[in-house]
Design a protein around this motif. Structure first.
Motif, PDB file in Angstrom:
ATOM      1  N   GLU A 140     -91.540-104.571  -3.983  1.00 41.64           N
ATOM      2  CA  GLU A 140     -91.332-103.221  -4.503  1.00 41.64           C
ATOM      3  C   GLU A 140     -89.878-102.762  -4.404  1.00 41.64           C
ATOM      4  O   GLU A 140     -89.513-101.728  -4.967  1.00 41.64           O
ATOM      5  N   TYR A 141     -89.024-103.504  -3.715  1.00 41.36           N
ATOM      6  CA  TYR A 141     -87.610-103.138  -3.649  1.00 41.36           C
ATOM      7  C   TYR A 141     -86.931-103.433  -4.978  1.00 41.36           C
ATOM      8  O   TYR A 141     -87.354-104.299  -5.731  1.00 41.36           O
ATOM      9  N   ASN A 142     -85.854-102.717  -5.241  1.00 36.12           N
ATOM     10  CA  ASN A 142     -85.101-102.898  -6.478  1.00 36.12           C
ATOM     11  C   ASN A 142     -83.885-103.774  -6.199  1.00 36.12           C
ATOM     12  O   ASN A 142     -83.092-103.475  -5.301  1.00 36.12           O
ATOM     13  N   LEU A 143     -83.722-104.834  -6.956  1.00 36.41           N
ATOM     14  CA  LEU A 143     -82.634-105.792  -6.746  1.00 36.41           C
ATOM     15  C   LEU A 143     -81.763-105.863  -7.993  1.00 36.41           C
ATOM     16  O   LEU A 143     -82.265-106.057  -9.098  1.00 36.41           O
ATOM     17  N   ILE A 144     -80.462-105.697  -7.792  1.00 33.55           N
ATOM     18  CA  ILE A 144     -79.487-105.790  -8.869  1.00 33.55           C
ATOM     19  C   ILE A 144     -78.551-106.957  -8.572  1.00 33.55           C
ATOM     20  O   ILE A 144     -78.076-107.101  -7.438  1.00 33.55           O
ATOM     21  N   GLN A 177     -81.448-121.867   1.009  1.00 30.28           N
ATOM     22  CA  GLN A 177     -80.241-121.685   0.183  1.00 30.28           C
ATOM     23  C   GLN A 177     -80.419-122.302  -1.194  1.00 30.28           C
ATOM     24  O   GLN A 177     -80.042-121.702  -2.210  1.00 30.28           O
ATOM     25  N   VAL A 178     -81.014-123.494  -1.248  1.00 27.67           N
ATOM     26  CA  VAL A 178     -81.235-124.156  -2.535  1.00 27.67           C
ATOM     27  C   VAL A 178     -82.213-123.357  -3.393  1.00 27.67           C
ATOM     28  O   VAL A 178     -81.961-123.108  -4.583  1.00 27.67           O
ATOM     29  N   ASN A 179     -83.317-122.948  -2.802  1.00 26.18           N
ATOM     30  CA  ASN A 179     -84.330-122.204  -3.561  1.00 26.18           C
ATOM     31  C   ASN A 179     -83.805-120.852  -4.042  1.00 26.18           C
ATOM     32  O   ASN A 179     -84.084-120.427  -5.178  1.00 26.18           O
ATOM     33  N   VAL A 180     -83.046-120.176  -3.185  1.00 25.28           N
ATOM     34  CA  VAL A 180     -82.494-118.872  -3.571  1.00 25.28           C
ATOM     35  C   VAL A 180     -81.482-119.032  -4.702  1.00 25.28           C
ATOM     36  O   VAL A 180     -81.487-118.258  -5.675  1.00 25.28           O
ATOM     37  N   THR A 181     -80.616-120.025  -4.599  1.00 24.96           N
ATOM     38  CA  THR A 181     -79.596-120.233  -5.634  1.00 24.96           C
ATOM     39  C   THR A 181     -80.243-120.539  -6.977  1.00 24.96           C
ATOM     40  O   THR A 181     -79.839-119.989  -8.015  1.00 24.96           O
ATOM     41  N   THR A 189     -82.790-100.071  -2.789  1.00 24.42           N
ATOM     42  CA  THR A 189     -82.072-100.744  -3.866  1.00 24.42           C
ATOM     43  C   THR A 189     -80.947-101.577  -3.266  1.00 24.42           C
ATOM     44  O   THR A 189     -80.199-101.093  -2.413  1.00 24.42           O
ATOM     45  N   TYR A 190     -80.829-102.814  -3.709  1.00 28.76           N
ATOM     46  CA  TYR A 190     -79.804-103.724  -3.221  1.00 28.76           C
ATOM     47  C   TYR A 190     -79.040-104.291  -4.412  1.00 28.76           C
ATOM     48  O   TYR A 190     -79.624-104.579  -5.453  1.00 28.76           O
ATOM     49  N   SER A 191     -77.737-104.469  -4.220  1.00 27.42           N
ATOM     50  CA  SER A 191     -76.895-105.129  -5.211  1.00 27.42           C
ATOM     51  C   SER A 191     -76.308-106.367  -4.540  1.00 27.42           C
ATOM     52  O   SER A 191     -75.468-106.254  -3.636  1.00 27.42           O
ATOM     53  N   PHE A 192     -76.776-107.545  -4.964  1.00 24.87           N
ATOM     54  CA  PHE A 192     -76.482-108.787  -4.250  1.00 24.87           C
ATOM     55  C   PHE A 192     -75.767-109.794  -5.131  1.00 24.87           C
ATOM     56  O   PHE A 192     -76.075-109.934  -6.327  1.00 24.87           O
ATOM     57  N   SER A 193     -74.849-110.534  -4.525  1.00 27.57           N
ATOM     58  CA  SER A 193     -74.316-111.761  -5.110  1.00 27.57           C
ATOM     59  C   SER A 193     -75.182-112.916  -4.620  1.00 27.57           C
ATOM     60  O   SER A 193     -76.141-112.717  -3.858  1.00 27.57           O
ATOM     61  N   VAL A 194     -74.840-114.124  -5.042  1.00 27.60           N
ATOM     62  CA  VAL A 194     -75.600-115.283  -4.564  1.00 27.60           C
ATOM     63  C   VAL A 194     -75.483-115.397  -3.049  1.00 27.60           C
ATOM     64  O   VAL A 194     -76.474-115.627  -2.341  1.00 27.60           O
ATOM     65  N   ALA A 195     -74.263-115.233  -2.546  1.00 27.30           N
ATOM     66  CA  ALA A 195     -74.052-115.328  -1.099  1.00 27.30           C
ATOM     67  C   ALA A 195     -74.823-114.241  -0.356  1.00 27.30           C
ATOM     68  O   ALA A 195     -75.383-114.501   0.726  1.00 27.30           O
ATOM     69  N   ASP A 196     -74.882-113.049  -0.920  1.00 26.81           N
ATOM     70  CA  ASP A 196     -75.638-111.961  -0.291  1.00 26.81           C
ATOM     71  C   ASP A 196     -77.127-112.307  -0.222  1.00 26.81           C
ATOM     72  O   ASP A 196     -77.788-112.053   0.791  1.00 26.81           O
ATOM     73  N   CYS A 197     -77.645-112.862  -1.299  1.00 21.20           N
ATOM     74  CA  CYS A 197     -79.062-113.254  -1.318  1.00 21.20           C
ATOM     75  C   CYS A 197     -79.348-114.332  -0.266  1.00 21.20           C
ATOM     76  O   CYS A 197     -80.373-114.295   0.416  1.00 21.20           O
ATOM     77  N   TYR A 250     -79.291-112.769   3.155  1.00 23.87           N
ATOM     78  CA  TYR A 250     -80.503-111.961   3.332  1.00 23.87           C
ATOM     79  C   TYR A 250     -81.696-112.871   3.635  1.00 23.87           C
ATOM     80  O   TYR A 250     -82.535-112.549   4.491  1.00 23.87           O
ATOM     81  N   ALA A 251     -81.762-113.995   2.943  1.00 27.56           N
ATOM     82  CA  ALA A 251     -82.864-114.943   3.177  1.00 27.56           C
ATOM     83  C   ALA A 251     -82.808-115.516   4.587  1.00 27.56           C
ATOM     84  O   ALA A 251     -83.854-115.726   5.219  1.00 27.56           O
ATOM     85  N   PHE A 252     -81.602-115.770   5.102  1.00 25.97           N
ATOM     86  CA  PHE A 252     -81.473-116.301   6.459  1.00 25.97           C
ATOM     87  C   PHE A 252     -82.058-115.343   7.494  1.00 25.97           C
ATOM     88  O   PHE A 252     -82.526-115.778   8.551  1.00 25.97           O
ATOM     89  N   GLU A 253     -82.048-114.062   7.178  1.00 27.87           N
ATOM     90  CA  GLU A 253     -82.528-113.068   8.137  1.00 27.87           C
ATOM     91  C   GLU A 253     -83.968-112.623   7.883  1.00 27.87           C
ATOM     92  O   GLU A 253     -84.597-112.066   8.791  1.00 27.87           O
ATOM     93  N   HIS A 254     -84.491-112.859   6.670  1.00 33.27           N
ATOM     94  CA  HIS A 254     -85.793-112.293   6.331  1.00 33.27           C
ATOM     95  C   HIS A 254     -86.817-113.316   5.853  1.00 33.27           C
ATOM     96  O   HIS A 254     -88.019-113.007   5.843  1.00 33.27           O
ATOM     97  N   LYS A 255     -86.418-114.505   5.438  1.00 31.78           N
ATOM     98  CA  LYS A 255     -87.371-115.491   4.947  1.00 31.78           C
ATOM     99  C   LYS A 255     -88.196-116.029   6.113  1.00 31.78           C
ATOM    100  O   LYS A 255     -87.659-116.453   7.141  1.00 31.78           O
ATOM    101  N   ASP A 256     -89.507-116.016   5.957  1.00 28.26           N
ATOM    102  CA  ASP A 256     -90.375-116.373   7.076  1.00 28.26           C
ATOM    103  C   ASP A 256     -90.149-117.791   7.577  1.00 28.26           C
ATOM    104  O   ASP A 256     -90.175-118.042   8.788  1.00 28.26           O
ATOM    105  N   SER A 257     -89.916-118.746   6.681  1.00 30.96           N
ATOM    106  CA  SER A 257     -89.721-120.132   7.112  1.00 30.96           C
ATOM    107  C   SER A 257     -88.462-120.276   7.958  1.00 30.96           C
ATOM    108  O   SER A 257     -88.444-121.025   8.942  1.00 30.96           O
ATOM    109  N   VAL A 258     -87.400-119.551   7.599  1.00 29.30           N
ATOM    110  CA  VAL A 258     -86.159-119.603   8.377  1.00 29.30           C
ATOM    111  C   VAL A 258     -86.345-118.909   9.722  1.00 29.30           C
ATOM    112  O   VAL A 258     -85.891-119.396  10.767  1.00 29.30           O
TER     113      VAL A 258
END
Length: 448
Positions: A237-241, A152-156, A27-35, A38-46
């Motif tokens: 399957e992860y829970n995102l808040i 960043q654009v797509n996540v926002t 379970t993760y609790s994310f702000s926009v900046a957190d998301c 997270y994308a910078f470290e886990h998104k395959d294209s990045v």
């Protein structure tokens, strides 16, 4: 009717509980900046763009290695099953002229062990390659930055979509609550004989439609959460808040300063990438021109030769040899291949220059379009806010008139429909305004 309404509420509550149930996994609790982080470290294209940067660094080291000494070792072994035979003139051995004597030169076993080295002393192509290595790495670093900006654009946008869907559900809940109260009141008045059954049915239809809309919106909200997880590279399957809400988003921030910047295009990563490509094409042209110049290299070799008719004594005696030297390669004539190759690369440089100028105009046009869309979106959002308030006031007055007997249930139904329509348009305008703000920031190079 009460049983029907009670059953509908039970189904809605059950669906809500099912939708909000925590999923398996972390379970993760994310702000926009957190998301975004997270994308910078886990998104395959990045991640792949970051690997390209590492690969470019190794490519540069490979290029540098061409100017370092090149050392090679060699070893060979021959077992002559039949020693080669050579014919010598017979008169060498006192035989009649015109005759030949077969003679075997060599031994059965031969072996050679050696080491050779070459050192590049002068090569214009290598020099140009060294000059362009920084620009080559810069190309992949900027490509990595572009992938991060895209993420960043797509996540926002995906994050804002979830926030807007939550806002839409809140509006639907408010409408359902007040409409449920109206249904109860109308049902009670019908039992007392003050209103007709058709008035109850008309409001019940509206209520049921609104409940259905809410159920559909909840399912879409779950899908929007999955889309956000996909954009940040998180397993579904992860829970995102979400930590933030719409009140935390500043739609009007720094707009005046942004739209008055006339050199914004230089901050656009697309402009930087095109500039880098142009510089690399110039290095390529310079490298091809360098092929008209000679190249010089030094070379050296040392070897031991072993020969014997007995395999056991093969390496008992060695016959060493060594040399050092210089190799000068002077290009004289290649059938005009180099000349035509230079002209081809010169055309490539011209094309890249034209592309850079065209991109500048395109970025200016894109920024102007983003600015207009943004201001139009703000105006539409403000207008829909006013329409929403007016529709809510019209509904309030219509209900009072209906309760006092000076209005009809049709007016209330129409007012309710108008409020729902105003809510839907407000939600759409809200999302459009948020997205246009993101596009505006990107168009003016504020997202890095």
């Amino acid at each position: 009717m009460k049983r029907l309404l009670t059953l509908t509420l039970c189904i809605t509550a059950a669906l809500k509980g099912f939708t909000q149930a925590p999923t398996a996994g972390q379970t993760y609790s994310f702000s926009v900046a957190d998301c975004i982080n997270y994308a910078f470290e886990h998104k395959d294209s990045v991640i792949n763009a970051g690997l390209d940067v590492k690969s470019a660094d190794y490519k540069v080291k490979e290029t540098i290695g061409q100017g370092l000494p090149q050392i090679n070792g060699s070893a060979s072994f021959q077992d002559y099953l039949k020693v080669p035979t050579t014919l010598l003139p017979g008169e060498f051995f006192g035989a009649p002229a015109g005759t030949f004597i077969p003679v075997k030169f060599g031994v059965k076993y031969q072996s050679n062990l050696g080491v050779s080295a070459t050192q590049l002393l002068f090569d214009p192509s290598y020099i140009v390659g060294l000059q362009g290595r920084k620009t080559y790495k810069e190309l992949y670093n900027r490509a990595y930055t572009r992938s991060k900006i895209d993420a960043q654009v797509n996540v926002t946008k995906a994050y804002y979509q979830v926030l807007v869907s939550n806002e839409q559900i809140k509006l639907l809940d408010a409408n359902i609550a007040q409409l449920k109260q109206q249904v109860d009141q109308t049902t009670a008045q019908n039992k007392q004989g003050f209103v007709e059954k058709i008035d109850v049915d008309r409001i019940a239809v509206q209520y049921n439609n609104l409940v259905t809309t809410r159920e559909n919106t909840i399912r879409l909200l779950a899908l929007n959460y999955q889309l956000l997880k996909f954009q940040i590279g998180m397993p579904i399957e992860y829970n995102l808040i979400l930590k933030e809400n719409l009140s935390d988003v500043n739609i009007n921030g720094d707009v005046a300063e942004t739209v008055t910047d006339t050199t914004f295009y230089r901050r656009r990563i697309e402009y930087g990438l095109t500039e880098t490509n142009l510089q690399l094409s110039r290095y390529d042209l310079k490298r091809i021109k360098g092929q008209f110049l000679p190249t010089l290299s030094a070379n050296a070799s040392y070897a031991n030769s072993y020969q014997n008719n007995s395999f056991g004594s093969l390496y008992s005696t060695s016959f060493p040899s060594s040399y050092i030297g210089l190799t000068l390669n002077v290009p004289i004539f290649s059938g005009f291949q180099r000349t035509n190759r230079v002209k081809q690369y010169a055309i490539t440089v011209q094309k890249n220059e034209n592309s850079l100028n065209g991109l500048k105009n395109a970025l200016n046009l894109q920024a102007s379009q983003a600015k207009i869309v943004y201001f139009n979106g703000l105006q539409s959002l403000n207008n829909q806010k006013r329409n929403q308030e007016l529709a809510r006031e019209v509904l309030r007055v219509s209900k009072i008139k209906y309760q006092q007997g000076v209005g009809s249930s049709i007016e209330v139904t129409q007012a309710q429909t108008s409020l729902e329509d105003a809510d839907n348009k407000y939600v759409q305008s809200l999302y459009d305004a948020l997205v246009s703000k993101v596009d505006l920031d990107r168009a003016y190079g504020k997202i890095q």
